[in-house]
Design an enzyme around this catalytic site. Structure first.
Site, PDB file in Angstrom:
ATOM      1  N   ARG A 189       0.861  -1.178   0.000  1.00 17.38           N
ATOM      2  CA  ARG A 189       0.000   0.000   0.000  1.00 17.38           C
ATOM      3  C   ARG A 189       0.900   1.231   0.000  1.00 17.38           C
ATOM      4  O   ARG A 189       2.006   1.207   0.558  1.00 17.38           O
ATOM      5  CB  ARG A 189      -0.892   0.022   1.230  1.00 17.38           C
ATOM      6  CG  ARG A 189      -1.800  -1.208   1.389  1.00 17.38           C
ATOM      7  CD  ARG A 189      -2.592  -1.115   2.678  1.00 17.38           C
ATOM      8  NE  ARG A 189      -3.491  -2.259   2.858  1.00 17.38           N
ATOM      9  CZ  ARG A 189      -3.194  -3.349   3.563  1.00 17.38           C
ATOM     10  NH1 ARG A 189      -2.001  -3.456   4.155  1.00 17.38           N
ATOM     11  NH2 ARG A 189      -4.063  -4.342   3.679  1.00 17.38           N
TER      12      ARG A 189
ATOM     13  N   LYS B 177      -2.433  -1.363   8.062  1.00 13.77           N
ATOM     14  CA  LYS B 177      -3.859  -1.018   8.063  1.00 13.77           C
ATOM     15  C   LYS B 177      -4.619  -1.722   9.177  1.00 13.77           C
ATOM     16  O   LYS B 177      -5.499  -1.140   9.796  1.00 13.77           O
ATOM     17  CB  LYS B 177      -4.450  -1.366   6.694  1.00 13.77           C
ATOM     18  CG  LYS B 177      -5.920  -1.016   6.540  1.00 13.77           C
ATOM     19  CD  LYS B 177      -6.386  -1.325   5.135  1.00 13.77           C
ATOM     20  CE  LYS B 177      -7.858  -0.994   4.944  1.00 13.77           C
ATOM     21  NZ  LYS B 177      -8.325  -1.289   3.574  1.00 13.77           N
TER      22      LYS B 177
ATOM     23  N   HIS C 104      -2.880   2.882  -6.501  1.00 11.24           N
ATOM     24  CA  HIS C 104      -3.364   1.653  -5.882  1.00 11.24           C
ATOM     25  C   HIS C 104      -3.541   0.536  -6.899  1.00 11.24           C
ATOM     26  O   HIS C 104      -3.530  -0.646  -6.538  1.00 11.24           O
ATOM     27  CB  HIS C 104      -4.677   1.917  -5.154  1.00 11.24           C
ATOM     28  CG  HIS C 104      -5.057   0.847  -4.173  1.00 11.24           C
ATOM     29  ND1 HIS C 104      -4.310   0.575  -3.042  1.00 11.24           N
ATOM     30  CD2 HIS C 104      -6.089  -0.046  -4.169  1.00 11.24           C
ATOM     31  CE1 HIS C 104      -4.870  -0.419  -2.371  1.00 11.24           C
ATOM     32  NE2 HIS C 104      -5.946  -0.817  -3.042  1.00 11.24           N
TER      33      HIS C 104
ATOM     34  N   ARG D 238      -0.988  -2.162  -6.873  1.00  7.97           N
ATOM     35  CA  ARG D 238      -1.206  -3.261  -5.920  1.00  7.97           C
ATOM     36  C   ARG D 238      -2.136  -4.301  -6.549  1.00  7.97           C
ATOM     37  O   ARG D 238      -1.881  -5.512  -6.447  1.00  7.97           O
ATOM     38  CB  ARG D 238      -1.801  -2.699  -4.636  1.00  7.97           C
ATOM     39  CG  ARG D 238      -2.120  -3.715  -3.533  1.00  7.97           C
ATOM     40  CD  ARG D 238      -2.461  -2.956  -2.262  1.00  7.97           C
ATOM     41  NE  ARG D 238      -3.093  -3.762  -1.236  1.00  7.97           N
ATOM     42  CZ  ARG D 238      -2.432  -4.491  -0.325  1.00  7.97           C
ATOM     43  NH1 ARG D 238      -1.114  -4.526  -0.348  1.00  7.97           N
ATOM     44  NH2 ARG D 238      -3.074  -5.172   0.600  1.00  7.97           N
TER      45      ARG D 238
ATOM     46  N   HIS E 216      -3.431  -8.823   4.126  1.00  8.71           N
ATOM     47  CA  HIS E 216      -4.868  -8.950   4.324  1.00  8.71           C
ATOM     48  C   HIS E 216      -5.153  -9.840   5.536  1.00  8.71           C
ATOM     49  O   HIS E 216      -4.347 -10.717   5.871  1.00  8.71           O
ATOM     50  CB  HIS E 216      -5.544  -9.559   3.088  1.00  8.71           C
ATOM     51  CG  HIS E 216      -5.616  -8.617   1.931  1.00  8.71           C
ATOM     52  ND1 HIS E 216      -5.688  -9.024   0.611  1.00  8.71           N
ATOM     53  CD2 HIS E 216      -5.646  -7.256   1.894  1.00  8.71           C
ATOM     54  CE1 HIS E 216      -5.755  -7.964  -0.175  1.00  8.71           C
ATOM     55  NE2 HIS E 216      -5.726  -6.887   0.573  1.00  8.71           N
TER      56      HIS E 216
ATOM     57  N   TYR F 194      -9.680  -8.653  -4.856  1.00  6.63           N
ATOM     58  CA  TYR F 194      -8.844  -7.921  -5.799  1.00  6.63           C
ATOM     59  C   TYR F 194      -8.888  -8.542  -7.199  1.00  6.63           C
ATOM     60  O   TYR F 194      -8.532  -7.893  -8.172  1.00  6.63           O
ATOM     61  CB  TYR F 194      -7.384  -7.917  -5.321  1.00  6.63           C
ATOM     62  CG  TYR F 194      -7.034  -6.766  -4.408  1.00  6.63           C
ATOM     63  CD1 TYR F 194      -6.166  -5.761  -4.828  1.00  6.63           C
ATOM     64  CD2 TYR F 194      -7.566  -6.672  -3.143  1.00  6.63           C
ATOM     65  CE1 TYR F 194      -5.841  -4.702  -4.001  1.00  6.63           C
ATOM     66  CE2 TYR F 194      -7.260  -5.622  -2.304  1.00  6.63           C
ATOM     67  CZ  TYR F 194      -6.390  -4.633  -2.743  1.00  6.63           C
ATOM     68  OH  TYR F 194      -6.087  -3.586  -1.917  1.00  6.63           O
TER      69      TYR F 194
END
Length: 320
Positions: A149, A174, A249, A252, A283, A292
């Protein structure tokens, strides 16, 4: 006579209380303060109303879309609920006025040429006799090569980059988790080159941010996005997803999708491999990583080819 509190002071009171309970409210906090400034500049007084909330949610930008309005509304509604417990007459707009706030938008999956061009263009940024070109060349290259990220890359400390062991330590991300990322030798080499350039301009300090401006200050998120947008315009890319333009982004997304495509070509056990990829990209659930992948044309084409082969094998074995 007591003057009415400004919306900014009310929002700050709310943020202080929520943060004291452990909620970070980074991006949403900044958005709430933007709403508060809007309300104060508009001259709003008294309880929150749906009109002032919806006016801010719609915004003034010509490229603003209903999904943007829905996400802004999603940010303000918890604050409105908080104010409703304190101030009678506070209105809470329905959550679905603008439709769903989280809809699947197809990302821009970069080609190898596009990534190469981005890194090369970053390396040509001016002024050439400063740290700036090397910083952006390495930053965008690292995100493309590891799927980090942007916030994780910008918060890397020098001590987290272990060139001898070919690895990065990403701390408190995150989901307040840390993880160790093995690096390909080419990535380590690129980071090593950046370290050499960096040392010519900035005093080495293990606790300092790894990616810094020529002055040695930490890079700001909005500054990086501004630089990226300039490079994107120069390169003249056409968006292949459903976002208005390619994003940082999307690097990613590209990393995750291309990794899975490579595993498919190699005949790897995708289910087991996805568990490893989930950990690598930070994650908490494998379903987040699969999210994704949905709707990406390259992966849908690969899935179609696998199904055709599967159907052909069934037919040859007499199961048609």
């Amino acid at each position: 006579m007591t003057l009415a509190a400004s919306m900014q002071s009310l929002v700050q009171e709310y943020l202080n209380e929520r943060r004291s309970l452990g909620f970070a409210l980074g991006i949403s906090g900044r958005q709430l303060m933007a709403f508060a400034r809007f309300a104060d500049q508009f001259g709003h007084c008294g309880p929150l109303t749906s009109d002032i909330i919806l006016a801010w949610a719609r915004g003034q930008a010509t490229r603003s879309t209903p999904i943007t309005w829905a996400r802004r509304l999603e940010v303000v509604r918890p604050f409105a609920k908080y104010r409703a417990r304190i101030e009678a007459g506070t209105e809470i707009p329905a959550a679905d006025i603008f439709g769903r706030a989280h809809r699947r938008l197809t990302p821009h999956i970069y080609t190898e040429t596009e990534i190469t061009d981005l890194v090369a263009a970053a390396g040509q940024l001016s002024p050439q006799d400063t740290l700036r070109p090397a910083t952006y060349e390495t930053l965008f290259g690292l995100i493309a090569a590891t799927g980090l990220r942007l916030s994780e890359a910008l918060h890397l400390r020098c001590s987290a980059v272990d060139l001898d062991q070919n690895q990065l330590t990403v701390r408190c991300t995150k989901f307040r988790k840390s993880r160790l990322l093995p690096l390909h030798s080419t990535v380590t080499a690129a980071l090593g080159r950046y370290v050499e350039v960096r040392q010519r301009y900035v005093v080495a300090n293990p606790d300092a941010f790894f990616f810094v401006s020529p002055s040695g200050a930490a890079l700001k998120d909005r500054t990086v996005h501004h630089v990226f947008e300039g490079l994107r315009t120069t390169l003249g890319w056409t968006a292949r997803g459903t976002h208005p333009a390619p994003r940082i982004h999307d690097l990613r997304h590209t990393f995750i999708c291309r990794r899975v495509l490579l595993w498919q070509e190699q005949g790897a056990d995708i289910d087991n491999a996805m568990l490893a990829l989930t950990t690598y990209v930070g994650h908490t659930k494998v379903s987040d990583t699969y999210w994704y992948l949905s709707g990406v044309p390259e992966l849908m084409a690969a899935a179609g080819r696998h199904f055709e082969q599967f159907a052909s094998d069934l037919g040859e074995n007499g199961h048609g």
